[in-house]
Every structure is written in C-alpha cells, then in structure tokens.
Design a protein around this motif. Structure first.
Motif, short mmCIF file in Angstrom:
data_model
loop_
_atom_site.label_atom_id
_atom_site.label_comp_id
_atom_site.label_asym_id
_atom_site.label_seq_id
_atom_site.Cartn_x
_atom_site.Cartn_y
_atom_site.Cartn_z
N PRO A 145 0.82 -1.21 0.00
CA PRO A 145 0.00 0.00 0.00
C PRO A 145 0.85 1.27 0.00
CG PRO A 145 0.05 -0.97 2.19
CD PRO A 145 0.78 -1.92 1.29
N TYR A 146 0.21 2.41 -0.26
CA TYR A 146 0.93 3.66 -0.35
C TYR A 146 1.31 4.15 1.05
CZ TYR A 146 2.01 8.53 -1.30
OH TYR A 146 2.64 9.74 -1.37
N ASP A 147 2.50 3.79 1.49
CA ASP A 147 3.06 4.26 2.75
C ASP A 147 4.49 4.64 2.47
OD1 ASP A 147 0.95 3.91 4.66
OD2 ASP A 147 1.23 1.74 4.48
N ARG A 148 5.01 5.55 3.26
CA ARG A 148 6.36 6.06 2.99
C ARG A 148 7.41 4.95 2.78
NH1 ARG A 148 8.31 11.47 3.93
NH2 ARG A 148 10.57 11.59 4.16
N PRO A 149 7.41 3.89 3.62
CA PRO A 149 8.43 2.84 3.42
C PRO A 149 8.30 2.14 2.06
CG PRO A 149 7.37 2.62 5.56
CD PRO A 149 6.57 3.63 4.80
N ASN A 150 7.16 2.28 1.41
CA ASN A 150 6.97 1.66 0.09
C ASN A 150 7.22 2.64 -1.04
OD1 ASN A 150 6.32 -0.72 1.32
ND2 ASN A 150 4.11 -0.40 1.18
N THR A 151 7.74 3.82 -0.71
CA THR A 151 8.05 4.81 -1.74
C THR A 151 9.53 5.15 -1.70
OG1 THR A 151 7.85 6.81 -0.40
CG2 THR A 151 5.80 5.90 -1.27
N THR A 152 10.00 5.88 -2.70
CA THR A 152 11.41 6.26 -2.71
C THR A 152 11.70 7.35 -1.68
OG1 THR A 152 11.00 7.82 -4.51
CG2 THR A 152 11.76 5.63 -5.12
N MET A 153 10.68 7.80 -0.94
CA MET A 153 10.91 8.74 0.17
C MET A 153 11.43 8.01 1.40
SD MET A 153 10.52 11.85 -0.72
CE MET A 153 10.41 12.76 0.82
N LYS A 154 11.44 6.67 1.33
CA LYS A 154 11.91 5.91 2.50
C LYS A 154 13.38 6.19 2.80
CE LYS A 154 13.40 1.72 0.16
NZ LYS A 154 12.81 0.63 -0.55
N ASP A 155 14.12 6.68 1.79
CA ASP A 155 15.55 6.98 1.99
C ASP A 155 15.77 8.22 2.86
OD1 ASP A 155 15.67 4.95 0.16
OD2 ASP A 155 16.23 6.21 -1.54
N PHE A 156 14.68 8.90 3.23
CA PHE A 156 14.83 10.17 3.94
C PHE A 156 14.02 10.16 5.24
CE2 PHE A 156 15.02 10.59 -0.62
CZ PHE A 156 16.31 11.08 -0.79
N PRO A 157 14.64 9.67 6.34
CA PRO A 157 13.93 9.60 7.62
C PRO A 157 13.48 11.00 8.05
CG PRO A 157 16.09 8.52 7.74
CD PRO A 157 16.03 9.21 6.43
N LEU A 158 12.30 11.06 8.64
CA LEU A 158 11.73 12.35 9.03
C LEU A 158 12.51 12.98 10.19
CD1 LEU A 158 7.91 11.53 8.99
CD2 LEU A 158 9.26 12.70 7.26
N CYS A 159 12.70 14.29 10.12
CA CYS A 159 13.28 15.02 11.24
C CYS A 159 12.19 15.20 12.30
CB CYS A 159 13.82 16.37 10.77
SG CYS A 159 12.52 17.53 10.33
N PRO A 160 12.55 15.56 13.54
CA PRO A 160 11.54 15.67 14.60
C PRO A 160 10.38 16.61 14.22
CG PRO A 160 13.75 15.84 15.52
CD PRO A 160 13.91 15.80 14.04
N GLN A 161 10.70 17.71 13.55
CA GLN A 161 9.62 18.65 13.21
C GLN A 161 8.66 18.06 12.18
OE1 GLN A 161 11.99 22.29 12.63
NE2 GLN A 161 10.11 23.36 13.23
N CYS A 162 9.21 17.41 11.16
CA CYS A 162 8.35 16.79 10.15
C CYS A 162 7.53 15.67 10.77
CB CYS A 162 9.18 16.26 8.98
SG CYS A 162 9.74 17.56 7.87
N LEU A 163 8.17 14.91 11.67
CA LEU A 163 7.48 13.81 12.33
C LEU A 163 6.30 14.33 13.14
CD1 LEU A 163 7.58 10.74 12.77
CD2 LEU A 163 8.87 11.18 14.87
N LYS A 164 6.51 15.50 13.75
CA LYS A 164 5.44 16.10 14.56
C LYS A 164 4.25 16.45 13.65
CE LYS A 164 4.59 19.62 17.95
NZ LYS A 164 4.60 21.05 17.68
N GLU A 165 4.55 17.04 12.50
CA GLU A 165 3.47 17.37 11.57
C GLU A 165 2.76 16.10 11.09
OE1 GLU A 165 5.28 21.31 9.33
OE2 GLU A 165 5.89 19.34 8.67
N TYR A 166 3.57 15.09 10.82
CA TYR A 166 3.05 13.84 10.29
C TYR A 166 2.10 13.16 11.27
CZ TYR A 166 3.15 9.16 8.18
OH TYR A 166 2.80 7.96 7.61
N THR A 167 2.36 13.37 12.57
CA THR A 167 1.55 12.66 13.57
C THR A 167 0.49 13.54 14.23
OG1 THR A 167 3.37 13.11 15.10
CG2 THR A 167 3.26 10.90 14.17
N SER A 168 0.40 14.82 13.80
CA SER A 168 -0.60 15.70 14.42
C SER A 168 -1.86 15.79 13.57
CB SER A 168 -0.03 17.12 14.59
OG SER A 168 1.20 17.06 15.25
#
Ligand SMILES: [Zn+2]
Ligand SMILES: [Zn+2]
Length: 758
Positions: A145-168
C-alpha cells in the motif's frame, strides 16, 4: 451501531486516511481506518446510529479534492465494542478488491505554494514542498500500500519537526507520506558534465543563471530528466538540436507564468484552464503576432508547446533565470529511447551535449513524461496522456469478461489494463523500435499489473506481425498462459472511441499515417462499420504508390511523384527532376524513383498521412520528414493562415475517395493561389470526401453515430470541417476526449476488444 466500510478508487496518497480520521473524530465515532494492499481503504466505526449514517454519507460528499471513489461498500451491524478511540492503523498487506489505484503525480497546490513563497515558513523556497493534496505519487511508489516505506521517500527519515506534523491530526501534513523539509528531505546539487558536484551557494539560482546565460542543463525533475536551456537565445537551441539529432522536432517550453505565456502566444479560456489545471500538461498554443522566442523552438509551425511550473524546483529555476519568460524543457532522452530517470544514466547518456546537471537525491521509481494537450475544434484533445493523468482509470462501457492487457503499436505506445468498467492506461512509453523501448514497455506493464492487483487473463496487441509490441505480447502471453488477441489497427482506434463513449455501433473514419491492414497492406484513410464483435471496411482513400516503402514516408517528394504519375500527369517526371536537389541523391535518385514506378515496384497505401505529406511537398512546405507527422504538421501550419478560395469537389468513385486528382489540382493551381489557401483546400477536400462517404454509409445502415479518430484527428481544421459536415446531416460526431486519438490511445481499443471477447 457499527459500520464496516470498504472504499475503492483513488483513495491512497490523497489524504484520505487523515480525512476519515478527522471526520470520525468530529462525529465522536470510535474505530479505525487503514490502507490495504489492494490500494483500497478499510474503515470500521462505532457510535450512535445518526452519526454512523452521517459518517458514511459524508465520505463521498466531503472527500479530499484528489480522491475518487468508484465503490463504497458499507455493512451496518450491531456494535461489538472494544474501541477506545479512533485510530489510523498500520496498513495491511491484505488484498482482494480490485479497481483501486494510486493517484497520478499532482502539481504543487496553492497552500504549499503560499508556504513556499513565505520567508517565515520553514519550507520557504524548499523545492520538494508537498502535502496530502499535492506532490509525486505514481513516480515514487515501489509497491502497495501507499506508505512512505513503500516509496522512494523511504531513503529520507523524518526530522523531529516533520514527524510532529506527520503525527498531528490538526496539521495539514498529518499522514502525508511525502512530507520533507530542508533538514530531512532530498538534497539537490549542481554538477559538471562529468557528474562531479560543484559547490555553489544555491544550486537552483545558479542553474537558472546558467540557463539564462545560454548553457544547456539536464535537470532531474519528478518523473525524469528535462534538458533545459534559454528560449530567447537561439544559439543553445541550435546546439541542442544538433546534439539531440532533432533537426526540426519542436521542443516543449516551460513559461514563468500565465502572464509570460500571453506575451508570445494566444491563450483561449479553455487553454488557460488546461495550463493552470492541477495536471499541468504541455498545451499546444498558437504563436501570437508578437512571438519573440527563438524560431528554432518549433520551426515552421504555427504553435508551440507550453507548460507552467509544477513543482517548487521550477519556480526556483525562474528566480535564477531572471529575464527569461520561458525555458526549453524537453524530455531528457536519446533519440527513440525512454526518458532518463537515473542520475548515473543521465551522466552516461547526456554528458555529450549537456554543460551541467542539476541533480537531486530522490530515486524515481517510475519514469513519467509530461502530458501534451491541444485544443482541437474547441475541445481538449490528448496528444500524450502521461504525467498528471496516468495511472488514473477512465470509465468504459461494455461488459468485459476478462482482465485484458494491451501493448499498443510501435510509436507513442501506452499499455492498458481493462476490467470491470475501467481502463488503466500507463504513462507514455513512446517508441518501441529499440530494445530500450521494449524493455520499458515490459516494465511498465509489470508495474501496472502490480498496482492494479490483477492477474492478466487475455492479452491484446496490433495485427502487425513484426511490431516489437506484438512480439512482446506474444512472449508474455506464453509467460502468463493467456490467449493473445490481435486487433486490426484502425478497428482498435475506433474501439477506443466506442469504449470512451459507450457506443455499440458506429461508422468510424480512421485517418493516420500507417496501420497494418487486414489484407496486409498499408492502411490509413479508412471508413469502417464497427460493432463490438466485428467490423467491416466500407470505404477508403485511393491507393497510392509508396515508392521505396518507408523512404516514401521520409521523403514526401516520392509520394507526390507517385500520385502525379499514377494520375497520368504528363509532366510528372519533369516535375520530380526539377525538385531533384531536395532528394538526398539528387537527379540520380529521381531517375530511380521514376524507373521503380514504371516497373510497378512499390507498395500501395491508403494512408491519409501520406497524402498530406505529398501535398506538403507539392506546395514547397516540407520535403523531408525529420520527425513523425512533420510534413502534415507544417501543412496544417500553412493552412491555419489559409481560407477557402479554391473550390475543389471531392471525387468519389464507388467506395474510394480519389486523391490523384487532388495532387494534380495542386500543381495546376500552384501559381494562381496562395500556398496557405491551397493547403487549406487539401484539408477541406479530405474532410469533405471522407464525411460524404461516412455519412452516406451511416444513413444507409441506419447508424446515428459517426466517429473520427486516428492521428489526423489532431488536425484542428480537418476535425472541425468534418464535424460541421456530419452534424449538418443530422448525425452525431464522436471524437476521443479521454485518450489520444493517435496511437497513444490504441491500447484502450485493443484491451477493450480482448476483454469483451474474453
Ligand atoms: Zn500541497
Ligand atoms: Zn523535516
């Protein structure tokens, strides 16, 4: 009450889970939502009945802008309890439903653009700014399914700020799989022609500056490389032509803004809508009287292909290229090869003519060329349906018995998978004459099968025995253990129309350059009676000699002479010899051509394209085809400035529209009328003659629907004249609006036929 819901369509990668989360939370429902391995979404909610029912209603009503729901199944039952809250669960690999797919790539949205230009935003000037509503999808996904680990964005772990946006939940990047920022996202860098990084302050500003200075750059974008340069300065454009072996073929350009476009091209309201749409295709626009860009961009043509920036990266380039109203942005590939998408490959293949590279670190999982659209007869017609559109399905009618996979023809190839009222067309694959093209087609089919989660049951291809697409289809039919259905070229074109419009019967006029006929001859000016189970050739253009086979397509003088000679025009030989310098081997070649004709050494063709080519040669508009359709396109450019001054009535003999007389009439009138008016006359003649044949047959057969398709349907004048005549007889005209009328739409007709047959 409890509801168990399955949603199919385009529901992954469009902000659907965050939307469901917010909706459920707002209605105080408990349960979960999760993506499935078949690109669908699964939802379970529990709560009071009014809220549950309202929830289901609002899924369709309030869905995110890019979502498309093709089916929503909701099972209502008693509460089972056990949920404490509403959650977005980890995706499941489970599959079972078909009909869903991930979305096409989407251009930067207004929200993101505002942040991009806001100096206090942390993504100010961040070239890969995206959100749940925009950014790449099709080109980055490696598996469902379409999730970050299944895309070429998986090579770029989220920084704390992006992670915060991703989970809010309240953030607009809640569960945005492409979220990134300058701190954690892919980096971009400038490199010399060997691919060695050059240190500089801002690679985009620097790249833009270099472009304005007249250098040629290869720029990695979303779906592959563009080769870019200035549009004002003719020198680099000329250099690029030489290097890319593209003497005349028009280059697409990207304009800074709509205002900039209006300084050099005419933009109708339809064209403006297309240019600024989220799909951001290249739109063919008529050059304005004030056109001031280098003539070398689209030499000899009345139009130019223009697109607007569609990622942050493009906006930055224009910041650097200060004075440039537009930049050449042609697909980065070698002749007849697919678009390049890999950094290393780009250096290997493009270093010979590129001065610099602008790279970024994100891998491209699926290359994808830009789409091309043209306003024909007031309607948007696809020349190439690719980025922004593929792989979104189009609705088709007719009950398909099996999952069908089709492979197109030889040029402008797309693949198509059709089942259950839907057809999924691939991005533009292009030419498959070389092994690179065939391999690209094979990969594309495999990917499309994986993304649609279906197993092929029947395959379809062209009738031509030696097309590489036919050979590939044959090989894969064995591999998959499927039956292979070969569909005649022009019937497949007509079927693409019938699939699009839900027709079961039509009289179709199919005009193009070449298609393998049922009798093994070269067809291309056909009037067919088509049903879903079969077809019959009703009428066609007069057969004309192609002297030297394929050479006659490359050198239209050969066609012109053949037509004149066949018509019994006495000075045909003299005429050809007077033009001998336009042939690669001069007078000698002219003599060989004459001899071959006299000895009957030629193959006949009913191609409309070849007649247009011949007319272009007779009218001194074009003597040599350096790209597909060139003589006909240049004739169209001349005709666009012409009007009806010559009255030439179509000559119909039995079920054949004569074209020999047309060639003679052009010669006879060449001193008397303007070239533009004669070019106009040729197009009018063909439209009138073919419309007469088609309408007479439609009336005789009692068929109300008349179709016009094939590559000639890109011609505005022929199409609008054809419409005027058909509608004047009280019949309804159908043209392709969802897929290209050229060979880019052929796979739809092929798949449709194979699926119907089962
Ligand atoms: Zn956005
Ligand atoms: Zn970040």
């Amino acid at each position: 009450m409890r509801a168990e819901v399955r949603v199919l369509g385009i529901v992954q990668g469009v902000g659907f889970r965050p939307f469901i989360y917010r909706l459920a939370t707002e209605l105080k429902l408990k349960g979960y939502v999760r993506n499935r391995g078949d690109a669908g979404v699964e939802i379970v909610v529990e709560g009071d009945e009014v809220s549950v029912r309202s929830f289901i209603r609002r899924i369709e009503a309030d869905k995110p802008p890019a979502a498309q729901i093709s089916r929503l199944d909701a099972k209502l039952m008693e509460d089972k309890g056990g949920f404490k809250e509403f959650k977005i669960l980890k995706s499941t690999e489970e599959r079972g439903d078909t009909g869903s797919i991930i979305p096409p790539d989407m251009s930067i949205c207004e929200h993101c653009l505002k942040e991009f230009f806001n100096p206090s935003n942390r993504r100010h000037r961040y070239y890969f700014i995206t959100c749940t509503d925009c950014g790449p999808r099709y080109t980055i996904i490696e598996r469902l399914p379409y999730d970050r680990p299944n895309t070429t964005m998986k090579d770029f772990p989220l920084c704390p700020q992006c992670l915060k946006e991703y989970t809010s939940p309240e953030d607009r990047r809640f569960h945005a799989q492409t979220v990134a920022c300058p701190a954690c996202g892919p980096k971009a860098f400038l490199a010399d022609r060997k691919g060695v990084e050059i240190s500089c302050g801002d690679p985009f500003l620097e790249a833009g500056k270099l472009l304005a200075e007249g250098f040629i750059l290869a720029i990695k974008g979303i779906g592959g490389f563009h080769v870019a340069t200035s549009t004002i300065n003719p020198e680099p454009v000329r250099k690029l032509r030489k290097a890319k072996y593209r003497e005349q073929k028009p280059f697409a350009i990207m304009a800074r803004s709509l205002n900039a476009v209006q300084t050099f091209a005419q933009v109708s309201s339809l064209e403006e809508k297309l240019l600024t749409s989220p799909e951001r295709p290249i739109v063919l626009l008529k050059k304005s009287g004030e056109y001031y860009l280098a003539e070398e961009i689209s030499p000899g043509l009345h139009n130019v292909g223009v697109m607007l920036p569609y990622t942050g990266l493009h906006y930055l380039l224009f910041e650097g290229a200060k004075e440039e109203p537009a930049l050449v942005m042609t697909s980065g590939n070698l002749p007849a090869e697919p678009i390049i998408s890999d950094n290393q490959e780009a250096v290997e293949k493009l270093a010979g003519f590129v001065d610099y590279f602008l790279f970024h670190e994100r891998r491209i999982a699926q290359p994808c060329d830009d789409s091309v659209v043209k306003s024909v007869d007031g309607k948007p017609v696809f020349i190439r349906r690719s980025r922004g559109y593929a792989p979104a399905p189009i609705k088709i009618s007719g009950k398909l018995k099996q999952v069908a996979v089709a492979y197109g023809a030889e040029e402008n190839v797309t693949a198509c998978i059709a089942f259950n009222g839907k057809a999924f067309l691939s991005q533009y694959v292009g030419e498959v004459e070389k092994v690179e093209g065939v391999a690209y087609l094979e990969r594309t089919v495999k990917r499309l099968l994986a993304l649609t989660c279906v197993k092929p049951e029947v395959l379809a291809c062209d009738l031509h025995p030696r097309f590489n697409s036919t050979l590939l289809a044959r090989k894969q039919a064995e591999e998959f253990g499927c039956r292979l259905v070969q569909v005649q070229h022009h019937y497949a074109h007509a079927l693409s129309l019938m699939a699009e419009h839900g027709l079961e019967e039509m009289v179709a006029v199919v005009c193009d350059g070449f298609g393998y006929g049922a009798d093994g001859k070269a067809w291309g000016g056909e009037v067919l009676h088509c049903g879903l189970t079969g077809w019959k050739r009703l009428a066609h253009l007069e057969e004309q000699p192609m002297i030297g086979g394929d050479l006659a397509a490359l050198y239209p003088l050969r066609m012109a002479y053949g037509m004149l000679a066949r018509a019994g025009f006495e000075e045909a030989e003299e005429w050809l010899k007077s033009k001998a310098e336009m042939l690669p081997h001069g007078e000698q070649e002219a003599e060989v051509i004459v001899k071959m004709f006299r000895q009957g050494r030629f193959t006949p063709t009913t191609s409309t394209g070849r007649v247009l080519d011949a007319a272009a040669a007779i009218l001194n508009v074009c003597y040599r085809r350096t790209y597909e359709g060139e003589p006909a396109m240049k004739l169209e450019a001349a005709a666009s400035r012409g009007r009806k001054t010559v009255n030439l009535k179509p000559e119909i003999s039995g079920e054949v529209l004569k074209t020999s007389n047309l060639a003679c009439a052009l010669i006879e009138n060449s001193g008397r009328y303007r070239v533009e008016d004669l070019a106009y006359t040729v197009e009018e003649y063909l439209a009138e003659g073919l419309a007469e044949l088609a309408c007479a047959w439609a009336e005789r057969l009692g068929v109300k629907a008349v179709g016009f398709t094939g590559g000639v349907a890109f011609n505005h004048h022929i199409t609008s004249a054809f419409r005027r005549l058909v509608e004047g007889r009280g019949l309804k005209l159908y043209v392709n609006l969802k897929v290209p009328p050229g060979d880019g739409g052929l796979s739809l007709g092929q798949a449709f036929k194979a699926g119907l047959e089962g």
